[in-house]
Design an enzyme around this catalytic site. Structure first.
Site, mmCIF file in Angstrom:
data_model
loop_
_atom_site.group_PDB
_atom_site.id
_atom_site.type_symbol
_atom_site.label_atom_id
_atom_site.label_comp_id
_atom_site.label_asym_id
_atom_site.label_seq_id
_atom_site.Cartn_x
_atom_site.Cartn_y
_atom_site.Cartn_z
ATOM 1 N N HIS B 69 27.163 39.640 58.119
ATOM 2 C CA HIS B 69 28.431 40.380 58.259
ATOM 3 C C HIS B 69 29.288 39.951 56.850
ATOM 4 O O HIS B 69 29.643 41.083 56.131
ATOM 5 C CB HIS B 69 29.184 39.902 59.234
ATOM 6 C CG HIS B 69 30.659 39.975 59.328
ATOM 7 N ND1 HIS B 69 31.333 41.295 59.438
ATOM 8 C CD2 HIS B 69 31.789 39.414 58.948
ATOM 9 C CE1 HIS B 69 32.509 41.327 59.236
ATOM 10 N NE2 HIS B 69 33.068 40.144 59.033
ATOM 11 N N ASP B 98 33.289 62.556 31.685
ATOM 12 C CA ASP B 98 32.194 61.995 32.477
ATOM 13 C C ASP B 98 32.131 60.670 32.384
ATOM 14 O O ASP B 98 33.213 60.037 31.430
ATOM 15 C CB ASP B 98 30.759 62.305 32.350
ATOM 16 C CG ASP B 98 29.867 62.278 33.917
ATOM 17 O OD1 ASP B 98 29.921 61.197 34.363
ATOM 18 O OD2 ASP B 98 29.573 63.210 34.467
ATOM 19 N N TRP B 134 27.520 33.472 54.106
ATOM 20 C CA TRP B 134 27.312 34.297 52.958
ATOM 21 C C TRP B 134 27.637 33.414 51.766
ATOM 22 O O TRP B 134 27.267 33.833 50.684
ATOM 23 C CB TRP B 134 28.527 35.497 53.005
ATOM 24 C CG TRP B 134 29.895 35.124 52.527
ATOM 25 C CD1 TRP B 134 30.779 34.337 53.287
ATOM 26 C CD2 TRP B 134 30.510 35.244 51.188
ATOM 27 N NE1 TRP B 134 31.910 34.216 52.231
ATOM 28 C CE2 TRP B 134 31.853 34.672 51.210
ATOM 29 C CE3 TRP B 134 29.681 35.854 50.099
ATOM 30 C CZ2 TRP B 134 32.365 34.442 49.903
ATOM 31 C CZ3 TRP B 134 30.697 35.626 48.824
ATOM 32 C CH2 TRP B 134 31.763 35.324 48.646
ATOM 33 N N SER B 162 22.893 46.117 39.387
ATOM 34 C CA SER B 162 23.713 47.140 39.913
ATOM 35 C C SER B 162 25.314 47.132 39.326
ATOM 36 O O SER B 162 25.899 47.829 38.810
ATOM 37 C CB SER B 162 23.681 47.495 41.257
ATOM 38 O OG SER B 162 24.714 48.530 41.800
ATOM 39 N N SER B 163 25.679 45.895 39.847
ATOM 40 C CA SER B 163 27.254 45.533 39.507
ATOM 41 C C SER B 163 27.226 45.592 38.124
ATOM 42 O O SER B 163 28.424 46.086 37.718
ATOM 43 C CB SER B 163 27.569 44.253 40.155
ATOM 44 O OG SER B 163 27.841 44.572 41.703
ATOM 45 N N HIS B 246 34.873 32.682 43.402
ATOM 46 C CA HIS B 246 36.255 32.732 43.088
ATOM 47 C C HIS B 246 36.771 33.986 42.220
ATOM 48 O O HIS B 246 37.381 34.926 43.020
ATOM 49 C CB HIS B 246 37.248 31.536 42.713
ATOM 50 C CG HIS B 246 38.569 31.845 43.293
ATOM 51 N ND1 HIS B 246 38.945 31.639 44.567
ATOM 52 C CD2 HIS B 246 39.856 32.499 42.499
ATOM 53 C CE1 HIS B 246 40.215 32.131 44.783
ATOM 54 N NE2 HIS B 246 40.709 32.506 43.382
ATOM 55 N N GLU B 248 35.121 36.508 42.179
ATOM 56 C CA GLU B 248 34.551 37.542 42.992
ATOM 57 C C GLU B 248 35.643 38.062 43.841
ATOM 58 O O GLU B 248 35.784 39.285 44.208
ATOM 59 C CB GLU B 248 33.413 36.950 44.109
ATOM 60 C CG GLU B 248 32.854 37.994 45.074
ATOM 61 C CD GLU B 248 32.448 39.243 44.630
ATOM 62 O OE1 GLU B 248 31.925 39.566 43.345
ATOM 63 O OE2 GLU B 248 32.337 40.218 45.493
ATOM 64 N N TYR B 250 38.888 37.992 43.368
ATOM 65 C CA TYR B 250 39.734 39.049 42.471
ATOM 66 C C TYR B 250 38.989 40.317 42.060
ATOM 67 O O TYR B 250 39.652 41.140 41.859
ATOM 68 C CB TYR B 250 40.358 38.201 41.223
ATOM 69 C CG TYR B 250 41.101 37.046 41.629
ATOM 70 C CD1 TYR B 250 42.331 37.310 42.446
ATOM 71 C CD2 TYR B 250 40.694 35.698 41.438
ATOM 72 C CE1 TYR B 250 42.927 36.177 43.204
ATOM 73 C CE2 TYR B 250 41.468 34.566 41.948
ATOM 74 C CZ TYR B 250 42.482 34.975 42.849
ATOM 75 O OH TYR B 250 43.281 33.891 43.399
ATOM 76 N N SER B 261 49.253 50.239 43.212
ATOM 77 C CA SER B 261 49.980 50.834 42.127
ATOM 78 C C SER B 261 50.217 52.425 41.689
ATOM 79 O O SER B 261 51.200 52.623 41.079
ATOM 80 C CB SER B 261 49.709 49.857 41.047
ATOM 81 O OG SER B 261 49.878 48.347 41.209
ATOM 82 N N HIS B 295 38.873 24.955 44.240
ATOM 83 C CA HIS B 295 39.806 24.584 45.423
ATOM 84 C C HIS B 295 39.013 25.001 46.800
ATOM 85 O O HIS B 295 39.616 24.869 47.988
ATOM 86 C CB HIS B 295 41.044 25.480 45.383
ATOM 87 C CG HIS B 295 40.741 26.915 45.186
ATOM 88 N ND1 HIS B 295 41.617 27.818 44.345
ATOM 89 C CD2 HIS B 295 40.103 27.928 45.811
ATOM 90 C CE1 HIS B 295 41.335 29.207 44.743
ATOM 91 N NE2 HIS B 295 40.409 29.195 45.560
ATOM 92 N N HIS B 296 37.838 25.743 46.671
ATOM 93 C CA HIS B 296 37.024 25.870 48.066
ATOM 94 C C HIS B 296 36.330 24.593 48.434
ATOM 95 O O HIS B 296 35.576 24.460 49.232
ATOM 96 C CB HIS B 296 35.773 26.988 47.565
ATOM 97 C CG HIS B 296 36.495 28.372 47.077
ATOM 98 N ND1 HIS B 296 36.826 29.395 48.191
ATOM 99 C CD2 HIS B 296 37.209 29.033 46.221
ATOM 100 C CE1 HIS B 296 37.473 30.390 47.696
ATOM 101 N NE2 HIS B 296 37.357 30.096 46.178
ATOM 102 N N THR B 321 50.874 36.717 41.293
ATOM 103 C CA THR B 321 50.638 37.703 42.234
ATOM 104 C C THR B 321 51.965 37.670 42.784
ATOM 105 O O THR B 321 52.221 39.055 43.408
ATOM 106 C CB THR B 321 49.809 36.935 43.617
ATOM 107 O OG1 THR B 321 48.621 36.143 42.677
ATOM 108 C CG2 THR B 321 49.383 37.731 44.678
ATOM 109 N N LYS B 324 53.625 40.788 41.221
ATOM 110 C CA LYS B 324 52.967 41.998 41.784
ATOM 111 C C LYS B 324 53.780 42.664 42.896
ATOM 112 O O LYS B 324 54.121 43.707 42.878
ATOM 113 C CB LYS B 324 51.564 41.974 41.726
ATOM 114 C CG LYS B 324 50.787 41.757 40.531
ATOM 115 C CD LYS B 324 49.156 42.057 40.971
ATOM 116 C CE LYS B 324 48.621 42.614 39.699
ATOM 117 N NZ LYS B 324 48.927 44.038 39.407
ATOM 118 N N ARG B 443 35.190 27.208 61.601
ATOM 119 C CA ARG B 443 34.479 28.367 61.708
ATOM 120 C C ARG B 443 33.062 28.227 61.766
ATOM 121 O O ARG B 443 32.520 27.283 61.736
ATOM 122 C CB ARG B 443 34.952 29.049 60.234
ATOM 123 C CG ARG B 443 34.390 28.161 58.915
ATOM 124 C CD ARG B 443 34.959 28.848 57.697
ATOM 125 N NE ARG B 443 34.213 29.985 57.196
ATOM 126 C CZ ARG B 443 34.091 30.306 56.017
ATOM 127 N NH1 ARG B 443 34.608 29.539 55.054
ATOM 128 N NH2 ARG B 443 33.676 31.583 55.725
#
Lengths: 375, 525
Positions: B69, B98, B134, B162-163, B246, B248, B250, B261, B295-296, B321, B324, B443
């Site tokens: 998932h 293009d 994950w 790919s990314s 991390h 990732e 963002y 926006s 922080h993870h 943040t 924004k 979790r």
């Protein structure tokens, strides 16, 4: 009443009725914590919560004011302003100051969490797939070691028996600590990463193979405190609870003494031969606690291989003992030699060789286990 | 537009296309397919958690579901959906004909489906699919992993390639293909956020590739990067992973900020407030994302000095943040608001993402995180920012631009129903998870103690509602494409600004073959 109004009414009633309904039945907030550090963390949590709540109310009030009063359907003409360095600076600096206000108490609490000095008792906690080992370290080397397994039966988990009050949260042998004593936990793991967490003690430390992490607690009130493993550690991650009994100093000393004499008694018992019925009965108990999660309540297999009709259970006793004592490298089958007493090992091997239709008739005695271990 | 310039016929149009619109379309459909697949995994999870006790699946399979998932949603649904949006919109927003590297564009899409096919095929392998979450922490993902982990590693490598190709393409396009007069500070904010995101991707995807390569070496070639028994370090894995992980998050949220926006000013009929500060805030968030990863890992036993550093750095992210959110709300202030479906989803985003931001701030406080870490509180937090953040804004983008893509209008009433069902379902699903998390539910557990039963049942019901609302979305999109009312004008939304609204609806196969003239007024909205 159009759709929008109905939908709004639904949301509002949900927001209003939700929490009241919840408060009546379920805990919705962090445990206040019985320890001083726990209380500090709880205070910190509530402080940040209220700061966020106040900011949230202010921000959403402005937003909903706009949504209500600045809508096109009211025939307003949109303003065209789009920049203000002054405003940007203000709303950069104010949040920054609020953050400093949060960081100060957070720092002092964190330093407190890390202060493991001057502990009176050291307990080495080792995470295993899927149980905890507690080792009370003793300066004379007379350590007390035991494993703490899930006490909930497979029948409760698979819904054939009614679930007890402490479903998934009770163990066969809890950790026992004295109150008003600084206890230091040395936390490590044997296989994968686990994490030892007791919410009411506000202790959470990852148990990492190859590392020894430190944590501590000083519990002021007697009681039973429960927790769970909080780092995904494989299939039965959800089934390795923690149970800590905080008792009076006298009770603790008596318990520790009893544990020591139990160790002596076990060594003695290993010298004696036991009857088949006796081995089978205690073997079944050991099997249900230690083996059934992976090998199935009827030996039918699961994460682990089937015991019923297995080549190992029907083959040579020595090979069977080897697997039980040393485990199988690279699989979830652990080395149980250090986890079970010699008597229990003998009993469970005997049981496996004679239950589930494995009628080998073999009797394995504690002495066989001792001999096997000595090669 | 002669036949010579039109799309090829049949399958070869899609297989061989170098057209940014075709590739964008394929990315969007692919990501939606993955969204449904990842959603199906989530439904299995919520069905098992509907009641205490094991009912439907075994604990090991449950872990496969949570793992797949997460992987499918992050790498298969959210990321490709924004790449698809970038493909469609960036050339049209900057007045380019293009993407800069069209053949690479084709390749970067077409390696994705095989990669996810490979990932999904692990479900049918002996030992089952990856079951280590994950975040695939070693040694659970190395020494103790099922054999299918090798396929997982290969899949991660391919989608990383790919990314990276997609990002290089976006950087090259934005830097080189802007119409004359389209200076950086005139670019629409969506282009800005994607430019910054692309740099983040190029910086961190190789780190992820490094992490999985080390895993591969540990598993097959006898190294011990992450094995303590061989002198390695399991915590090293977490540092490397989160150095990717991390940024990732963002990578996922910044393009969402860009979409919001674009849309909020359009339906406020008022220019975006603080354009320049939005650009700087996005860049600050991106830079900060490189120095907050641990922080993870507050509970792994870092030295207290490290813990303090990561706590302070993480708290700082609240500042840009916050800027924004304040800017969006000020954009609405004294505008002339209307509430078409794209705006509803943006407002949903604004409210729920802000809540997710608050819980993020709470999680940044290291001592409090000892109580939050690896509980459902974290699960609630990241679903508020990932689903109500990224997915809501992506949905808003589809409704906002689908008339431009198809030349047909979606059904407004169905769009609104989709919004309200999603919004309500989402909150029923995830709000109670804050409660059970705080109350102590870890979790990634397939079964839980009885005190958590009520909220879990509620959460499952909400998840089913939210899941069903996505089928409504699919239906709505298909009806729009085949039978939606044709739109006549180029600019569908009266408050919308930007070059994409100067081309016809549907956008012709080739746009801006001659660069448009940029006047100072029409830029950046």
């Amino acid at each position: 009443m159009n759709f929008k109004t109905v939908a709004k009414a639904c949301v509002v009633s949900l927001l209003v009725s939700g929490p009241t309904w919840a408060l009546a039945q379920n805990q919705i907030n962090m445990a206040k914590g019985v320890t001083e550090v726990g209380a500090q963390i709880y205070g910190l949590h509530m402080l940040i919560f209220w700061i966020c709540a106040v900011i949230g109310v202010a921000v959403f009030a402005v937003m909903f004011y706009s949504i209500i009063y600045h809508r096109k359907s009211r025939g307003v003409t949109p303003a065209q302003f789009h920049d203000s360095t002054q405003v940007e600076i203000i709303w950069t600096i104010i949040p920054f100051l609020i953050l400093i206000g949060m960081a100060v108490p957070a720092t002092s609490t964190l330093l407190e969490v890390y202060n493991t000095d001057d502990a009176e008792i050291d307990i080495l906690i080792t995470g295993y797939q899927w149980k905890w080992k507690y080792e009370y370290l003793d300066e004379q080397g007379d350590n007390v070691v035991f494993f703490s397994n899930l006490a909930t039966s497979q029948e409760e988990i698979y819904n054939t028996d009614a679930k007890g009050a402490n479903y998934l949260l009770s163990v066969d042998e809890p950790m026992v600590i004295p109150v008003d004593t600084k206890v230091r936990f040395l936390v490590t793991a044997n296989d994968v990463i686990h994490s030892w967490w007791v919410p009411e003690l506000a202790v959470k430390r990852d148990a990492i193979p190859g590392f020894i992490n430190e944590a501590w607690t000083k519990v002021p009130t007697e009681g039973v405190y429960r927790g769970q493993c909080t780092e995904l550690c494989g299939a039965y991650h959800g089934f390795m609870p923690i149970e800590v009994h905080a008792v009076s100093r006298e009770e603790y000393d008596a318990w520790l003494a009893a544990k020591r004499s139990e160790k002596v008694a076990q060594t003695a018992a290993a010298q004696q031969a036991l009857g088949f019925e006796e081995l089978m009965a205690s073997g079944e108990a050991v099997y249900r606690a230690q083996c059934s999660a992976c090998h199935g309540a009827q030996g039918e297999g699961g994460v682990g291989n089937a015991i019923a009709g297995s080549a190992i259970a029907l083959g040579e006793v020595a090979k069977h003992l080897e697997v039980g004592i040393k485990g199988v490298a690279g699989t979830a089958m652990q080395a149980f030699g250090g986890q079970l007493s010699d008597v229990d090992m003998a009993a469970v091997i005997t049981y496996q060789r004679n239950a589930f239709g494995n009628n080998t008739g073999d009797i394995v005695q504690p002495a066989d286990v001792v001999n096997h271990k000595q090669g | 537009m002669g036949a010579h310039h039109g799309p090829a016929k049949g399958m070869s149009r899609w297989l061989l296309t170098t057209n940014h619109k075709d590739i964008g379309t394929m990315y969007l459909w692919f990501s939606f397919a993955m969204f449904i697949l990842g959603g199906a995994f989530a439904m299995v999870i919520r069905a098992e958690l509907f009641q205490p006790g094991m009912q439907l699946v075994e604990p090991g399979f449950f872990n496969q579901m949570t793992t797949l998932h997460g992987l499918v949603m992050v790498f298969g649904a959210i990321m490709p959906s924004f790449v698809g949006l970038a493909n469609w919109m960036i050339p049209m927003m900057i007045g380019a004909p293009d993407m800069a590297l069209p053949r690479m564009n084709n390749w970067s899409f077409w390696i994705l489906p095989p990669s996810f096919l490979m990932l999904a095929s692990t479900l049918f392998m002996e030992g089952g699919a990856p079951a280590f979450g994950w975040t695939f922490y070693a040694p659970l993902s190395t020494t103790y992993a099922p054999p299918s982990v090798t396929f997982f590693i290969f899949a991660i490598h391919i989608l990383g390639v790919s990314s990276i190709m997609g990002s290089i393409n976006i950087i090259a396009t934005v830097m080189n293909m802007r119409a004359p007069g389209m200076s950086y500070m005139k670019m629409p904010l969506f282009v800005w956020t994607w430019l910054i995101t692309a740099f983040l991707l190029v910086a961190v995807m190789p780190v992820l590739a490094g992490a999985v390569t080390m895993m591969l070496m540990d598993i097959h070639f006898g190294t011990s990067f992450f094995s303590a028994a061989g002198g390695g370090d399991p915590v090293l894995f977490q540092h490397v992973f989160w150095f990717f992980g991390h940024p990732e998050v963002y990578i996922i949220i910044l393009p969402a900020f860009g979409v919001v926006s674009q849309i909020i000013p359009a339906f406020s009929r008022k220019p975006l407030f603080g354009y320049a500060s939005m650009v700087y805030a996005t860049a600050s968030i991106a830079l900060l994302s490189f120095i907050v990863w641990a922080h993870h890992m507050y509970t792994v036993g870092m030295p207290v000095a490290g813990e303090l550093f990561f706590m302070y750095a993480t708290m700082l992210i609240a500042v840009p943040t916050g800027v924004k959110v304040f800017n969006w709300i000020t954009t609405m202030w004294r505008g002339a608001l209307s509430f078409e479906t794209p705006m509803l989803f943006c407002l949903g985003f604004l409210v729920l993402f802000t809540l997710g931001g608050f819980t993020g701030l709470m999680l940044s406080i290291a001592p409090a995180d000892f109580q939050y870490h690896d509980t459902y509180f974290v699960v609630a937090h990241f679903h508020y920012v990932m689903v109500a953040g990224a997915v809501f804004s992506m949905t808003a983008a589809v409704y906002y631009w689908i008339p431009k893509w198809t030349g047909r209008m979606y059904s407004e009433s169905m769009g609104r129903i989709h919004f309200w069902v999603s919004f309500i379902g989402f909150n029923i699903a995830f709000f109670p998870q804050h409660f059970v998390g705080l109350a102590g539910m870890p979790r990634r557990i397939p079964d839980y103690s009885l005190q958590f039963a009520d909220f879990n049942m509620m959460s499952s019901i909400g998840a089913f509602i939210y899941g069903a609302s996505q089928l409504l979305f699919l239906y709505n999109v298909i009806v729009t494409i085949v039978a939606g009312e044709k739109v006549g004008e180029d600019k569908i939304w009266d408050g919308a600004e930007g070059l994409e609204w100067t081309v016809p609806c549907p956008a012709p196969y080739h746009t801006f073959e001659v660069p448009p003239k940029i006047d100072a007024v029409s830029a950046h909205a």
